[in-house]
Each structure stands twice: as structure tokens, then as C-alpha cells.
Design a protein around this motif. Structure first.
Motif, PDB file in Angstrom:
ATOM      1  N   TRP A 193      -1.133  -4.961   7.691  1.00 49.38           N
ATOM      2  CA  TRP A 193      -2.062  -3.865   8.004  1.00 49.38           C
ATOM      3  C   TRP A 193      -2.015  -3.599   9.501  1.00 49.38           C
ATOM      4  O   TRP A 193      -2.302  -4.473  10.310  1.00 49.38           O
ATOM      5  CB  TRP A 193      -3.487  -4.228   7.587  1.00 49.38           C
ATOM      6  N   SER A 207       0.161   3.742   2.582  1.00 49.92           N
ATOM      7  CA  SER A 207       0.415   2.393   2.069  1.00 49.92           C
ATOM      8  C   SER A 207       1.398   2.446   0.910  1.00 49.92           C
ATOM      9  O   SER A 207       1.373   3.377   0.089  1.00 49.92           O
ATOM     10  CB  SER A 207      -0.890   1.735   1.607  1.00 49.92           C
ATOM     11  N   ALA A 225      -3.547  -4.617  -0.555  1.00 52.16           N
ATOM     12  CA  ALA A 225      -3.653  -3.321   0.112  1.00 52.16           C
ATOM     13  C   ALA A 225      -4.646  -2.403  -0.599  1.00 52.16           C
ATOM     14  O   ALA A 225      -5.406  -1.671   0.048  1.00 52.16           O
ATOM     15  CB  ALA A 225      -2.277  -2.663   0.178  1.00 52.16           C
TER      16      ALA A 225
END
Length: 345
Positions: A60, A128, A160
């Protein structure tokens, strides 16, 4: 409405340049999440070479998108040019779409930075593929650091999809405080009634209505974006995440209803204040008209008796003044009786 603790975190991070990144690096912070709720910091240089493994880790990165070179970096890491351009664009209307196995979204949150108004929304772009998560912003946004604090405490998301869900939940939860503040302000003004300055109250109501309209304008398309995420997200976005997004959609819908109620309450209060002010003005004008009507014949009589020409009766009479006063009193009494009969008084 400023969260001082979170702002201190933002300030400290900006002073440190993120995770020991160079001062010109766009990385605000980076974490490699371990899939168990925790994560380890990662620098911009390390993130540039990071590759997904088989141990459940995912990356991230929270990036400042208005630094030069971000779009090129995104394209160099496999993001198509149109998508990379969208992620760094100032066109921040909330939206979401699926692109192969990736999820792309633009979301908006309340601006709690010092001196900002609630309607000054801050955009957060999200990309993502399930193993990498990039979030990008131009102005400071406290929501990502709220999720970051949970990760650093070992109580963060495990994948995620859950990270995106937590970001959405935190962003929407923060909207509630702004809506509550507006409702409290309306309740306070309704309780005070006419005790405060009318112009000041009307000015405050105008600000509240403007805030409501702005929030509604931004939150309505965000509602649609979240529905797209819930419905069309890739397979790595698990069923639990979709249910959480559905809960966030329902909460956002309630907030939109609260905004409508606040807007209508502000409008009703505004109309009530204006009606009261108009009523007071009309009452004052009415009283002035009555006074003028009472003194008009008296003024005519005294003016007539005051002309300096020959032949005026009572000039040489020592009782002339009192005769005129008595006549004025009789006229005044007759007027009061007539006005009372005509229901003017």
C-alpha cells in the motif's frame, strides 16, 4: 471539526518526508501489509522494486499526486496511460470502474484541514490489483492515516479489499460529524429564536444551505461509485468486503437523507425569520401610520390657527389658547373612538 491528533500525524509525516523518502519523492507513506493486520514501512526506492510474493503480503502506497513524475511512475509499473492520467487528474468527480483485474475509483471526503469549509471536499484516487494498492491525493486527507494507525497497531486490514473498505468506512464516518454540526447549529438557532441578530442568523443559515447543497452534490455521485464497487469489483474483492461496502452505501444514503432534512429545516427557519422580521416591520409601519393619522388633523388645526393674518378669532381673548387646546383634545378623543370602532387600534 479538526481532528488535532490526526493533523499532528499529518504534519509530522510531512516534516519527515514520509518513510525516510527523499524530500522530492511523492510517497507520503508506504506499508507492506503482512495479511495479519500489521505491516512494515517501505521507502519510495524499495517500493519501486517491490514484487508480490506468495506469503500473503501486499503493498500500500499513499502518494501525493501533484508532484511531477507520478504519472510516469504509474505507467512504468503497468498502469495504462489513460488510467494513470485519471489517477493524477484534477477531475475528481466520484466514480469507479473495473479494468480487467484492477479496481479504479475516485472518492471524496470532508476537508477537515484548518480554515477549510465542509463543502471543500478532498479527493482520494484509488487503484488496486489485489496485491498492490495505490491511493493518491493532492491536499491532506486524514482518512488514510486513520487506517494507517490501525495497521501500525497490528489491528489493520488483512488484504487490499478490506483496506479499501476501511478507507471508505472511515471517509463516510467523518462526513457524519459535519452533518451533525450543521444540525446542531440549526437547533441552536431555532432555540434562540429572535434573541440574536437577524442578519447574522440569515447569514449562518445561508452558509448551512450552501454546505448542504455542496455535500449533496458530491455525495450523490459517490453513492453511485460505491454501488459500482460493490457490484463490479474484481474477484479479489471478497464477499465480506462487498457486504461492508453495501453497509457504507446504506449509511451514505441515510446521510443524504439527513442533508435533505437539514436543508429543508434551514429553509423553514430562514422563512420563519424573514416572516418575523417582515411582521415587525409591518407593525412598526402600522403604528407610524396611526400616529400620523392622529396628528394630521391636529397639525392642520394648529397650523391654521398659527397663520399671521388679520381676523384670526381669539387673538385678543385671554382664554383663546385653552379653547384651542380643548378643541384639539376633543378631536383626539373623537379620533380614538373612531379608530377603535373601525378596529384600527
Amino acid at each position: 471539526m479538526v481532528d488535532s491528533e490526526q493533523q499532528e500525524l499529518d504534519t509530522a509525516a510531512s516534516q519527515q518526508g514520509g518513510n525516510d523518502s527523499p524530500d522530492d519523492a511523492p510517497l507520503l507513506f508506504g506499508r507492506v501489509l503482512d495479511g495479519k493486520g500489521g505491516g512494515r514501512p517501505i521507502t519510495w526506492a524499495e517500493a519501486d522494486k517491490w514484487q508480490p510474493g506468495d506469503d500473503g503480503e501486499f503493498l500500500w502506497l499513499h502518494i501525493c499526486r501533484n508532484i511531477e513524475g507520478v504519472q510516469g511512475w504509474l505507467q512504468a509499473h503497468g498502469i495504462p496511460e489513460p488510467t494513470a492520467e485519471l489517477l493524477v487528474s484534477n477531475d475528481t468527480r466520484p466514480r469507479a470502474f473495473r479494468e480487467g483485474n484492477t479496481l479504479v475509483a475516485t472518492l471524496r471526503g470532508i476537508n477537515f484541514n484548518p480554515g477549510a469549509e465542509p463543502e471543500d471536499m478532498v479527493a482520494l484516487q484509488v487503484w488496486s490489483d489485489g496485491q498492490r494498492l495505490y491511493t493518491l491525493r493532492r491536499r491532506p486527507l486524514q482518512t488514510p492515516r486513520q487506517v494507517l494507525a490501525q495497521i501500525d497497531a497490528g489491528r489493520g486490514p488483512c488484504d487490499a479489499g478490506r483496506t479499501i473498505t476501511d478507507l471508505v468506512e472511515a471517509m463516510i464516518a467523518r462526513m457524519n460529524s459535519s452533518i451533525v454540526d450543521m444540525n446542531d447549529a440549526i437547533d441552536e438557532m431555532e432555540a434562540k429564536g429572535t434573541e440574536t441578530d437577524t442578519d447574522e442568523m440569515l447569514s449562518r443559515i445561508a452558509v448551512i444551505r450552501r454546505n448542504c447543497l455542496s455535500l449533496q452534490r458530491h455525495m450523490a455521485p459517490q453513492h453511485e461509485a460505491l454501488e459500482i464497487i460493490s457490484r463490479s469489483a474484481p474477484e479479489w474483492f471478497e464477499d465480506d468486503d462487498r457486504r461492508e461496502i453495501a453497509e457504507s452505501i446504506d449509511r451514505l444514503r441515510r446521510y443524504l437523507e439527513d442533508i435533505n432534512i437539514s436543508k429543508e429545516s434551514a429553509l423553514v427557519l430562514q422563512d420563519d425569520i424573514r416572516a418575523r422580521a417582515l411582521s415587525r416591520s409591518e407593525r412598526t409601519n402600522y403604528l407610524l401610520t396611526i400616529v400620523a393619522a392622529i396628528f394630521l388633523p391636529l397639525g392642520f388645526l394648529t397650523g391654521l390657527m398659527g397663520i399671521n393674518v388679520g381676523g384670526m378669532p381669539g387673538v385678543d381673548d385671554v382664554h383663546g389658547f385653552w379653547i384651542v387646546v380643548g378643541l384639539c383634545g376633543m378631536i383626539l378623543l373623537a379620533q380614538i373612538i373612531l379608530f377603535w370602532k373601525w378596529k384600527w387600534l
